[in-house]
Design a protein around this motif. Structure first.
Motif, mmCIF file in Angstrom:
data_model
loop_
_atom_site.group_PDB
_atom_site.id
_atom_site.type_symbol
_atom_site.label_atom_id
_atom_site.label_comp_id
_atom_site.label_asym_id
_atom_site.label_seq_id
_atom_site.Cartn_x
_atom_site.Cartn_y
_atom_site.Cartn_z
ATOM 1 N N LEU A 171 0.831 -1.194 0.000
ATOM 2 C CA LEU A 171 0.000 0.000 0.000
ATOM 3 C C LEU A 171 0.877 1.260 0.000
ATOM 4 C CD1 LEU A 171 -3.208 0.675 1.926
ATOM 5 C CD2 LEU A 171 -1.383 2.326 2.085
ATOM 6 N N ALA A 172 1.898 1.295 0.846
ATOM 7 C CA ALA A 172 2.755 2.483 0.947
ATOM 8 C C ALA A 172 3.456 2.783 -0.378
ATOM 9 C CB ALA A 172 3.779 2.291 2.061
ATOM 10 N N ILE A 173 3.983 1.752 -1.003
ATOM 11 C CA ILE A 173 4.693 1.958 -2.272
ATOM 12 C C ILE A 173 3.712 2.356 -3.377
ATOM 13 C CG2 ILE A 173 6.002 0.795 -4.097
ATOM 14 C CD1 ILE A 173 7.446 -0.779 -1.853
ATOM 15 N N ALA A 174 2.606 1.621 -3.482
ATOM 16 C CA ALA A 174 1.630 1.916 -4.541
ATOM 17 C C ALA A 174 0.996 3.293 -4.343
ATOM 18 C CB ALA A 174 0.550 0.831 -4.581
ATOM 19 N N GLU A 175 0.736 3.679 -3.098
ATOM 20 C CA GLU A 175 0.147 4.996 -2.821
ATOM 21 C C GLU A 175 1.082 6.094 -3.295
ATOM 22 O OE1 GLU A 175 -0.603 8.762 -1.019
ATOM 23 O OE2 GLU A 175 1.147 7.547 -0.561
ATOM 24 N N SER A 176 2.359 5.931 -3.047
ATOM 25 C CA SER A 176 3.340 6.922 -3.474
ATOM 26 C C SER A 176 3.355 7.048 -4.997
ATOM 27 C CB SER A 176 4.721 6.521 -2.949
ATOM 28 O OG SER A 176 5.686 7.445 -3.356
ATOM 29 N N ILE A 177 3.327 5.929 -5.680
ATOM 30 C CA ILE A 177 3.339 5.930 -7.153
ATOM 31 C C ILE A 177 2.065 6.572 -7.697
ATOM 32 C CG2 ILE A 177 3.258 4.438 -9.200
ATOM 33 C CD1 ILE A 177 5.046 2.446 -7.535
ATOM 34 N N ILE A 178 0.916 6.174 -7.154
ATOM 35 C CA ILE A 178 -0.369 6.692 -7.638
ATOM 36 C C ILE A 178 -0.493 8.181 -7.353
ATOM 37 C CG2 ILE A 178 -2.870 6.563 -7.240
ATOM 38 C CD1 ILE A 178 -2.288 3.461 -6.794
ATOM 39 N N ARG A 179 -0.139 8.609 -6.135
ATOM 40 C CA ARG A 179 -0.218 10.027 -5.781
ATOM 41 C C ARG A 179 0.679 10.862 -6.682
ATOM 42 N NH1 ARG A 179 3.372 11.799 -2.570
ATOM 43 N NH2 ARG A 179 3.494 9.835 -1.436
ATOM 44 N N SER A 180 1.901 10.407 -6.861
ATOM 45 C CA SER A 180 2.844 11.137 -7.710
ATOM 46 C C SER A 180 2.339 11.229 -9.139
ATOM 47 C CB SER A 180 4.201 10.436 -7.662
ATOM 48 O OG SER A 180 5.127 11.101 -8.470
ATOM 49 N N ALA A 181 1.859 10.121 -9.680
ATOM 50 C CA ALA A 181 1.358 10.112 -11.058
ATOM 51 C C ALA A 181 0.140 11.031 -11.200
ATOM 52 C CB ALA A 181 0.997 8.690 -11.476
ATOM 53 N N ALA A 182 -0.756 11.007 -10.222
ATOM 54 C CA ALA A 182 -1.944 11.855 -10.279
ATOM 55 C C ALA A 182 -1.560 13.335 -10.240
ATOM 56 C CB ALA A 182 -2.895 11.525 -9.127
ATOM 57 N N ILE A 183 -0.578 13.682 -9.434
ATOM 58 C CA ILE A 183 -0.136 15.075 -9.343
ATOM 59 C C ILE A 183 0.532 15.513 -10.639
ATOM 60 C CG2 ILE A 183 1.532 16.593 -8.192
ATOM 61 C CD1 ILE A 183 0.762 15.044 -5.567
ATOM 62 N N VAL A 184 1.378 14.664 -11.204
ATOM 63 C CA VAL A 184 2.025 15.000 -12.478
ATOM 64 C C VAL A 184 0.967 15.186 -13.572
ATOM 65 C CG1 VAL A 184 3.550 14.121 -14.301
ATOM 66 C CG2 VAL A 184 4.252 13.973 -11.901
ATOM 67 N N LEU A 185 -0.030 14.320 -13.610
ATOM 68 C CA LEU A 185 -1.105 14.446 -14.604
ATOM 69 C C LEU A 185 -1.912 15.731 -14.396
ATOM 70 C CD1 LEU A 185 -2.319 10.746 -14.842
ATOM 71 C CD2 LEU A 185 -1.041 12.045 -16.563
ATOM 72 N N LYS A 186 -2.197 16.071 -13.145
ATOM 73 C CA LYS A 186 -2.913 17.326 -12.868
ATOM 74 C C LYS A 186 -2.076 18.522 -13.310
ATOM 75 C CE LYS A 186 -5.966 16.397 -9.069
ATOM 76 N NZ LYS A 186 -6.692 17.267 -8.188
ATOM 77 N N TYR A 187 -0.779 18.473 -13.022
ATOM 78 C CA TYR A 187 0.113 19.562 -13.433
ATOM 79 C C TYR A 187 0.071 19.712 -14.952
ATOM 80 C CZ TYR A 187 4.389 22.075 -14.526
ATOM 81 O OH TYR A 187 5.290 22.975 -15.037
ATOM 82 N N ARG A 188 0.196 18.616 -15.672
ATOM 83 C CA ARG A 188 0.179 18.666 -17.145
ATOM 84 C C ARG A 188 -1.154 19.181 -17.669
ATOM 85 N NH1 ARG A 188 3.463 13.285 -19.124
ATOM 86 N NH2 ARG A 188 5.503 14.031 -18.451
ATOM 87 N N ARG A 189 -2.240 18.729 -17.060
ATOM 88 C CA ARG A 189 -3.564 19.201 -17.473
ATOM 89 C C ARG A 189 -3.683 20.711 -17.246
ATOM 90 N NH1 ARG A 189 -7.598 17.766 -13.409
ATOM 91 N NH2 ARG A 189 -6.867 19.727 -12.615
ATOM 92 N N ASP A 190 -3.282 21.169 -16.062
ATOM 93 C CA ASP A 190 -3.398 22.594 -15.743
ATOM 94 C C ASP A 190 -2.510 23.454 -16.627
ATOM 95 O OD1 ASP A 190 -5.205 21.869 -13.826
ATOM 96 O OD2 ASP A 190 -3.963 22.466 -12.106
ATOM 97 N N THR A 191 -1.294 22.999 -16.895
ATOM 98 C CA THR A 191 -0.401 23.800 -17.745
ATOM 99 C C THR A 191 -0.878 23.784 -19.199
ATOM 100 O OG1 THR A 191 1.171 21.950 -17.942
ATOM 101 C CG2 THR A 191 1.634 23.624 -16.258
ATOM 102 N N ALA A 192 -1.474 22.683 -19.631
ATOM 103 C CA ALA A 192 -2.029 22.627 -20.999
ATOM 104 C C ALA A 192 -3.231 23.561 -21.123
ATOM 105 C CB ALA A 192 -2.424 21.207 -21.363
ATOM 106 N N LEU A 193 -4.080 23.577 -20.102
ATOM 107 C CA LEU A 193 -5.236 24.485 -20.101
ATOM 108 C C LEU A 193 -4.784 25.939 -20.088
ATOM 109 C CD1 LEU A 193 -7.678 22.714 -17.593
ATOM 110 C CD2 LEU A 193 -7.931 22.927 -20.071
ATOM 111 N N GLU A 194 -3.751 26.221 -19.318
ATOM 112 C CA GLU A 194 -3.210 27.583 -19.248
ATOM 113 C C GLU A 194 -2.636 28.006 -20.592
ATOM 114 O OE1 GLU A 194 0.617 29.491 -17.088
ATOM 115 O OE2 GLU A 194 -0.733 28.400 -15.768
ATOM 116 N N ALA A 195 -1.935 27.090 -21.260
ATOM 117 C CA ALA A 195 -1.342 27.394 -22.561
ATOM 118 C C ALA A 195 -2.422 27.608 -23.627
ATOM 119 C CB ALA A 195 -0.399 26.272 -22.987
ATOM 120 N N ALA A 196 -3.520 26.859 -23.516
ATOM 121 C CA ALA A 196 -4.608 26.971 -24.483
ATOM 122 C C ALA A 196 -5.408 28.263 -24.290
ATOM 123 C CB ALA A 196 -5.542 25.785 -24.380
ATOM 124 N N ALA A 197 -5.394 28.787 -23.090
ATOM 125 C CA ALA A 197 -6.199 30.000 -22.790
ATOM 126 C C ALA A 197 -5.578 31.270 -23.333
ATOM 127 C CB ALA A 197 -6.384 30.143 -21.287
#
Length: 177
Positions: free
Chosen positions: A151-177
């Protein structure tokens, strides 16, 4: 010196190198982002550090998990159960932690939480207690421990991946605006 203690030494050096790299990235980020306004309990963190979090988890407690799983194939199921439980936890933590992207410096703003310090403490305790864990003979305890480490290892991987994806989504939205 046997190979397992040499491996632990190599892992310790690797973690030390990662921690020094993280400290350097954090220092650079602070200098680059003096004008970023943070609210109470927020912190700025380079995205690269977030991406390295799972590596630290894997290096710190991965050997303990490997040792437990390699002794009993049935413990793979315990790891899978822990990993499945980690999915909603990791996604929830990413949603709670993540505030916004700072595209100019490839950083993110996070809310501080007691959970992150608790998880770090758990990782360190598991790593320090590795030799005691090796001598556990209680079947339930080893399965539960295996699931928790998974759980500890998978949580770290999932949390990190979700944050990176949110960052990419937000920066893509910002660039498109």
């Amino acid at each position: 010196m046997n190979s397992s203690s040499n491996g632990a030494g190599d892992a310790s050096y690797f973690v030390l190198v990662i921690l020094v790299a993280m400290a350097i990235m954090r220092s650079r980020s602070i200098r680059q982002n003096r004008d970023v306004v943070l609210q109470k309990r927020e912190r700025l963190r380079p995205l690269a550090i977030t991406a390295l979090d799972p590596v630290v988890s894997i290096v710190l407690i991965g050997p303990v998990l490997w040792d437990l799983v390699s002794r009993n194939d049935a413990r793979v199921l315990a790891v899978l159960v822990g990993a499945l439980l980690a999915i909603p936890i990791g996604l929830a933590r990413a949603n709670v932690m993540y505030v916004r992207a700072v595209k100019e410096s490839k950083s993110v703003v996070f809310r501080r939480s007691a959970m992150e310090y608790g998880l770090l403490t758990l990782l360190l305790v598991l790593r320090i207690a590795e030799s005691s864990i090796d001598h556990l003979h209680n079947s339930f305890a080893t399965y539960a421990l295996t699931a928790l480490i998974g759980l500890a290892i998978a949580e770290s991987i999932i949390r990190s991946a979700a944050i990176v994806l949110k960052y990419r989504r937000d920066t893509a939205l910002e660039a498109a605006a």
